[in-house]
Design an enzyme around this catalytic site. Structure first.
Site, PDB file in Angstrom:
ATOM      1  N   LYS B  80       0.865  -1.187   0.000  1.00  0.00           N
ATOM      2  CA  LYS B  80       0.000   0.000   0.000  1.00  0.00           C
ATOM      3  C   LYS B  80       0.900   1.235   0.000  1.00  0.00           C
ATOM      4  O   LYS B  80       1.906   1.278   0.708  1.00  0.00           O
ATOM      5  CB  LYS B  80      -0.901  -0.022   1.228  1.00  0.00           C
ATOM      6  CG  LYS B  80      -2.005   1.033   1.225  1.00  0.00           C
ATOM      7  CD  LYS B  80      -2.927   0.860   2.442  1.00  0.00           C
ATOM      8  CE  LYS B  80      -4.090   1.849   2.440  1.00  0.00           C
ATOM      9  NZ  LYS B  80      -4.988   1.657   3.598  1.00  0.00           N
ATOM     10  N   SER B 155      -9.884   1.549   2.391  1.00  0.00           N
ATOM     11  CA  SER B 155      -8.993   2.336   1.572  1.00  0.00           C
ATOM     12  C   SER B 155      -7.891   1.537   0.875  1.00  0.00           C
ATOM     13  O   SER B 155      -7.301   2.027  -0.087  1.00  0.00           O
ATOM     14  CB  SER B 155      -8.322   3.398   2.444  1.00  0.00           C
ATOM     15  OG  SER B 155      -7.480   2.789   3.403  1.00  0.00           O
ATOM     16  N   SER B 179     -10.111  -0.815   6.579  1.00  0.00           N
ATOM     17  CA  SER B 179      -9.473  -0.581   5.284  1.00  0.00           C
ATOM     18  C   SER B 179      -8.727  -1.772   4.701  1.00  0.00           C
ATOM     19  O   SER B 179      -8.305  -1.715   3.544  1.00  0.00           O
ATOM     20  CB  SER B 179      -8.510   0.604   5.380  1.00  0.00           C
ATOM     21  OG  SER B 179      -9.222   1.810   5.320  1.00  0.00           O
TER      22      SER B 179
END
Lengths: 480, 482
Positions: B80, B155, B179
């Site tokens: 990420k 996310s 997330s």
């Protein structure tokens, strides 16, 4: 401090001080960067003290230890504490928040004893991190009008303890004494080098005035940028007079932060923004609470050195002098020596006088207490005159050695009392008019004339006579 | 497109360590898939093609020299883009960090490298991890590999999509309010939020520090367990890191759930949850019961207030964490005559709408006069949730709920209404507030054919038990798909 001290007729001064001390730890508060003054800008930095994204703080155990040490020296309660974030934007603050302590500080409710024996309450002494330093280029060096600004983050993240006093201070001199005493304590503990000129000790003063007898406090102003103990007094006096002048014409001071202008000897209002910040404190989620155990505190207490107030008390007790009269010797760090010398049997008062007056003030003492005691004992016993004692001491300081041997080598044998009387009689005979005057004089006049005769005797004996012995002989002869 | 077609991390590592397959061929295979589908999916902000090949060659050289590169030898991992990578841009999908290259690696990145894993790219996310659809990225949305008209969740949508599309068998995400788990559910992969403090946050760009936790994405429970074992364990650089080694997970996967007491969270198994999602939840409960677990209904009354508390606590911390993006030291700067104006213009230009919304929410919640009624009260709700969980775990070993109220929704469907978007996290938020572990396990599909995940929740450091149940659910799914 129950007695009202008037600053100006009818007005009482109220001062509370906030003192920031940079802790002399090897590394910074939350990272492993060197905590040292004077390096090239931005060389003692890392992701954490630069507040780079993703970096995290790790508490420096030494800083916590130092803070607790200072807290205990100020007789504070040491409690479990929590770091908090104080949020405001400033370019020399890398994260745009400062990690400090807010409602759960490490040290609370202490007191500091001033040399005159009075106390100033300590509200709290908490840990926090320092900011970087901004220098403005162009213009007059102030932020307004500057063409650009440069930031040095070497100081960012340096551990600080902020010591907040109660509003107990009533005179500018007390304020100076407080700062001076705090500095001495910090130095005695070895937790900071406490140099106001380098900014490792910084003083903010909260100043207000009120009419004598009014129970409530009035509006206060916080004075920043005070960079010497002398300025502490000047800034407070200036600010207090400013408040009184405002009240006198029916106006009021505004609660605000003001800056001490050393050059012009006045305070100036700070940026208006500085006074409207809402710091939005909340517990720092990147750190865990500090929870000192009873053992930790006991260990810190046991390791505390003797502090200036105790040293003054000890020396006053031993010598019978007033606390204020031993301050000089304690400040010079010569009190341990006095205690040792007296311990060997020397007269305490004489020892204090000799140490205070005749030893180099700003050097540690290298003499053996035994030798010094021997010297004082010889002088007290009349074996050496004051002048001779000083000469022997000079020799001891220069080359060391035993005072008896030095005295002997210099030929400072104690003058036999018979020999002294003969010399005195000779001087009397040589100055009949003065002597006649002496005999009939009152005590005051006699004292004056005594100086003349003693001087003559000293001259005749090349300083080997003991002044007190001369005075005794004179008195005896005059009484006949 | 089903996950599991490509080899798992466990099988890749075994082959590479055994010398039967080169790391280079593994990386090339994954790069080929990326070349084919990435333009349509946009899982990555940055594909590290050359770096990955170089790292693969280093792994192969180590194997050739008789060394063991580690338990993830030659395994591509997608990171990420809020995890710091030394010298490699780390953007948080924000304009304000565009071009910034961290001078250091996150602890998890360092641990991956030491285990022989190969970073294949930095994945897209909602800006600063604020969002549930990856539509809040400054660099454009990521699409769900199962249906390109749908969101991947967020996310960590880029990481979930990368694993679902077999761009990498493993990925790391961060989970502040769901997330990792919500996009895992929407993309049909395994996603784990570990106990707060099991994985070091050092090098994770903070959103809400007291809630953020890094965790794995994988196509299998076994792979997720292995990855968590590697990234977990105490890190002296993170003061909130638990001072114990990573949990042992791989070794307990086959222990089953016989005798375990598992509670379905009543508050999260009714109103507001789509019927097809609820149906999968009850099927999952049946599977666990058949495997010997004792199933009952659990109650977490305060769970209903979790969302409100979360949307005060997380923005409050974010408002402080994101203050440093001021144009002074790194990232975007919009010049202006004064520092204050420069700060303001830089932040105005650099942050997207959702980030600004949360900074304002959080600033307000912490303001003098409002602190007690907002942030202070939210912290009390947090305590209530912790207490409710504690009570539930007196009766149960694990809890069960949906991961997300619905399957993946269409791009743009919820962007105009932040509150509807926030409701996506209703099932996942309580675990973050309590600091407890939870994971999403793929369990069939919804009426629209899109993946559904179920969420397993465990008490603090209850990962081993949680993974045992996850393995049982996974095995049952393999049975049915056979």
């Amino acid at each position: 401090m129950t007695e009202v001290i008037e600053f100006q007729p009818g007005w009482e001064l109220i001062v509370g001080l906030e003192v920031h001390c940079e802790l002399a730890t090897k590394t910074k508060m939350f990272c492993g960067c060197r905590n040292e003054f004077g390096h090239e800008p931005n060389t003692n930095v890392c992701p954490t003290c630069l507040g780079l994204p993703g970096s995290l703080p790790v508490v420096n155990g030494s800083a916590v230890e130092y803070a607790m040490r200072l807290g205990r020296a100020l007789q504070c309660t040491v409690s479990p504490s929590v770091f908090a974030r104080k949020n405001y934007f400033y370019p020399d603050m890398p994260k745009d928040y400062q990690v400090t302590q807010y409602d759960k500080p490490t040290n609370t409710a202490g007191k500091l004893e001033l040399p005159d024996g009075s106390f100033v309450g300590i509200t709290r002494a908490h840990l926090e991190e320092d900011t970087g330093k901004t220098s403005h280029q162009g213009g007059d060096g102030r932020i307004h009008g500057a063409e650009s600004s440069l930031v040095d983050y070497n100081r960012a993240g340096v551990p600080l303890v902020e010591i907040v006093s109660e509003p107990d201070i009533r005179t500018a001199d007390q304020a100076k004494a407080y700062v001076d005493e705090l500095r001495k304590i910090v130095l005695a503990l070895g937790v900071s080098d406490a140099k106001m000129e380098e900014g490792s000790m910084r003083v903010d003063a909260n100043v207000s005035v009120r009419p004598v007898g009014e129970p409530e406090f009035r509006t206060r102003c916080e004075i920043k940028n005070i960079n010497s103990i002398r300025s502490v007094g000047r800034a407070i006096e200036y600010e207090a007079k400013r408040h009184i002048a405002l009240y006198d014409v029916g106006e009021k001071p505004t609660q605000e932060t003001r800056h001490w202008d050393e050059e012009h000897g006045r305070t100036r209002a700070g940026r208006s923004k500085e006074n409207s910040d809402d710091y939005r404190y909340f517990d720092e989620p990147d750190l865990v609470p500090l929870v000192p155990t009873a053992d930790d505190i006991a260990r810190i207490d046991a390791a505390l050195p003797m502090l200036p107030a105790s040293r003054r008390r000890r020396l006053a007790e031993i010598t019978g002098a007033a606390a204020a009269d031993v301050t000089l010797v304690v400040d010079r760090g010569h009190d341990d020596f006095v205690v040792s010398v007296v311990g060997v049997g020397a007269d305490a008062k004489k020892t204090l006088t000799r140490v205070e007056n005749d030893l180099p003030p700003d050097q540690p003492i290298t003499l053996a207490p035994q030798s010094f005691a021997q010297l004082v004992i010889m002088e007290t016993a009349g074996e050496l005159t004051a002048t001779q004692a000083k000469q022997v001491l000079a020799e001891m300081l220069e080359n060391g050695g035993d005072p008896k041997a030095i005295a002997a080598a210099k030929g400072f044998e104690a003058m036999a009392s018979g020999a002294l009387e003969a010399v005195v009689d000779g001087i009397i005979a040589a100055n009949p008019a003065d002597w006649a005057e002496f005999v009939v004089a009152d005590d005051k006049a006699r004292k004056k004339l005594s100086g003349f005769f003693t001087g003559q005797v000293m001259k005749a004996t090349q300083g080997q006579a003991d002044g007190r012995a001369v005075a005794e002989v004179l008195a005896r002869r005059a009484a006949r | 497109m089903t996950a599991g077609v490509a080899p798992t991390a466990v099988s890749i590592a075994a082959e590479v360590r055994g010398g039967t397959r080169s790391a280079r061929s593994v990386v090339e295979e994954h790069l080929a898939r990326i070349a084919e589908r990435e333009p349509a999916i946009h899982a990555f902000n940055l594909v590290l093609r050359d770096e990955a090949l170089a790292a693969a060659d280093a792994v192969d050289a180590a194997v050739a020299a008789g060394d063991d590169p580690g338990p993830l030898a030659g395994v591509p991992v997608a990171l990420k883009d809020n995890l710091c990578t030394r010298g490699i841009p780390t953007t948080c999908s924000s304009r304000i960090l565009e071009g910034w290259r961290p001078p250091y690696d996150a602890t998890v990145v360092e641990r991956l490298r030491r285990s022989g894993a190969i970073t294949i790219g930095k994945t897209n996310l909602d800006e600063f991890a604020m969002g549930s659809s990856t539509e809040n990225s400054a660099f454009g949305p990521t699409r769900n590999p199962h249906d390109l008209t749908k969101v991947p969740g967020g996310s960590s949508g880029g990481s979930a999509a990368a694993v679902a599309a077999n761009f990498a068998p493993l990925a790391l995400g961060s989970d502040t309010g769901g997330s990792i788990r919500q996009p895992a559910s929407l993309c049909g992969v395994v996603g784990v939020k570990p106990t707060y403090g099991v994985v070091s946050r050092y090098g994770l760009v903070a959103f809400a520090s007291s809630l953020d936790q890094i965790g794995p994405f994988a196509t299998t429970v076994h792979d997720a367990a292995l990855l968590l074992e590697i990234i977990g364990g105490h890190d002296p650089l993170d003061s909130t890191s638990i001072p114990s080694p990573a949990p042992s997970l791989v070794d307990v996967l086959d222990r089953g759930v016989d005798g375990l007491r598992i509670g379905i969270i009543g508050e999260l198994a009714g109103e507001g949850i789509a019927p097809d999602v609820l149906a999968r939840l009850h099927e999952a409960a049946n599977v666990l019961e058949k495997a010997g677990a004792i199933i009952d209904t659990a109650t977490i009354p305060a769970a209903m207030y979790g969302l409100s508390a979360y949307y005060l606590i997380a923005p409050a911390e974010a408002s402080s964490n994101l203050a440093r993006y001021d144009g002074v030291r790194y990232g975007l700067r919009v010049d202006a005559p004064t520092t204050a104006e420069m700060n303001e213009l830089s932040r105005t230009a650099g942050f997207g709408a959702e980030v600004k919304r949360r900074i304002m929410l959080g600033t307000y919640a912490l303001s003098a006069g409002y602190y007690d009624s907002y942030y202070g009260k939210a912290q009390k709700v947090r305590t209530l949730i912790i207490n409710d969980f504690a009570k539930a775990y007196e009766q149960f070993d694990l809890l069960l709920s949906p991961t997300s109220p619905t399957t993946a929704f269409a791009l743009g469907a919820k962007t105009s209404d932040p509150l509807t978007m926030y409701l996506n996290d209703i099932c996942t938020i309580p675990s973050n507030l309590a600091g407890q572990p939870a994971m999403s396990v793929p369990f069939g599909v919804g009426d629209d054919g899109m993946p559904v995940g179920v969420q397993l929740l465990a008490p603090l450091q209850g990962e081993p038990t949680m993974f045992r149940a996850a393995a049982v659910l996974e095995a049952a799914m393999k049975e049915t798909s056979r």
